[in-house]
Design a protein around this motif. Structure first.
Motif, PDB file in Angstrom:
ATOM      1  N   LEU A 102      16.134 -18.625   9.800  1.00 43.51           N
ATOM      2  CA  LEU A 102      15.661 -18.134   8.584  1.00 43.51           C
ATOM      3  C   LEU A 102      16.507 -17.811   7.704  1.00 43.51           C
ATOM      4  O   LEU A 102      16.721 -18.076   6.327  1.00 43.51           O
ATOM      5  N   ALA A 103      17.302 -16.674   8.093  1.00 45.43           N
ATOM      6  CA  ALA A 103      18.351 -16.191   7.093  1.00 45.43           C
ATOM      7  C   ALA A 103      19.372 -17.212   6.875  1.00 45.43           C
ATOM      8  O   ALA A 103      19.824 -17.185   5.519  1.00 45.43           O
ATOM      9  N   ASP A 104      19.714 -18.137   7.553  1.00 49.17           N
ATOM     10  CA  ASP A 104      20.827 -19.221   7.281  1.00 49.17           C
ATOM     11  C   ASP A 104      20.220 -19.980   6.252  1.00 49.17           C
ATOM     12  O   ASP A 104      20.955 -20.580   5.275  1.00 49.17           O
ATOM     13  N   LEU A 105      18.890 -20.423   6.278  1.00 48.51           N
ATOM     14  CA  LEU A 105      18.315 -21.312   5.606  1.00 48.51           C
ATOM     15  C   LEU A 105      18.308 -20.555   4.155  1.00 48.51           C
ATOM     16  O   LEU A 105      18.420 -21.228   2.976  1.00 48.51           O
ATOM     17  N   GLU A 106      17.838 -19.384   4.013  1.00 50.56           N
ATOM     18  CA  GLU A 106      17.940 -18.707   2.607  1.00 50.56           C
ATOM     19  C   GLU A 106      19.196 -18.576   2.064  1.00 50.56           C
ATOM     20  O   GLU A 106      19.534 -18.603   1.049  1.00 50.56           O
TER      21      GLU A 106
END
Length: 146
Positions: A102-106
């Motif tokens: 999720l952090a990578d997506l954001e």
């Protein structure tokens, strides 16, 4: 349920990034400066609010003695001397991995294939589990010490 505004004043983006950097850096095999940049980018949008909400839920569930004001005071006391102290490295679990994705997506560092996977029902369920896991970790980090 929403978190109190004071939690956001105490657990600022910089504080949250500092607590998560060691885990993010180790999982991605990055130096801490690069990890901090990516996490800062990831937490610049709606993800910080979602993480603080899961952290607040974990804080409320972690004690029967303290009410909301007492929990916030405990967080304030923990952060009073060294608010930007790095957090511990969390053991990686499937839920943690989902949070890191999720952090990578954001942050814009994940591929379109990863985005499509996370948009499925299973991906959304895992994302929720990841936010909950990161929230529990952050709750522990924000109240450890004194």
């Amino acid at each position: 349920m929403s978190y109190p505004p004071r939690l956001a004043h105490l657990a600022t983006r910089a504080v949250v990034v500092a607590r998560l950097v060691p885990t993010y850096a180790q999982a991605h095999r990055l130096d801490e400066e690069e990890a901090a940049q990516r996490l800062t980018s990831a937490l610049s949008g709606r993800m910080l609010g979602a993480l603080l909400e899961s952290t607040w839920t974990a804080l409320l569930g972690s004690t029967k003695r303290l009410k909301e004001d007492g929990l916030l005071e405990k967080v304030a006391t923990t952060l009073s001397e060294r608010p930007l102290r790095p957090g511990r490295v969390a053991p990686l679990t499937p839920a943690w991995s989902a949070f890191l994705v999720l952090a990578d997506l954001e942050a814009g560092t994940a591929s379109d294939a990863v985005r499509r996977v996370m948009e499925t029902d299973d991906g959304r369920r895992r994302a929720a589990e990841g936010l909950a896991e990161a929230g529990r970790f952050l709750a522990a980090e924000l109240t450890r010490g004194r």
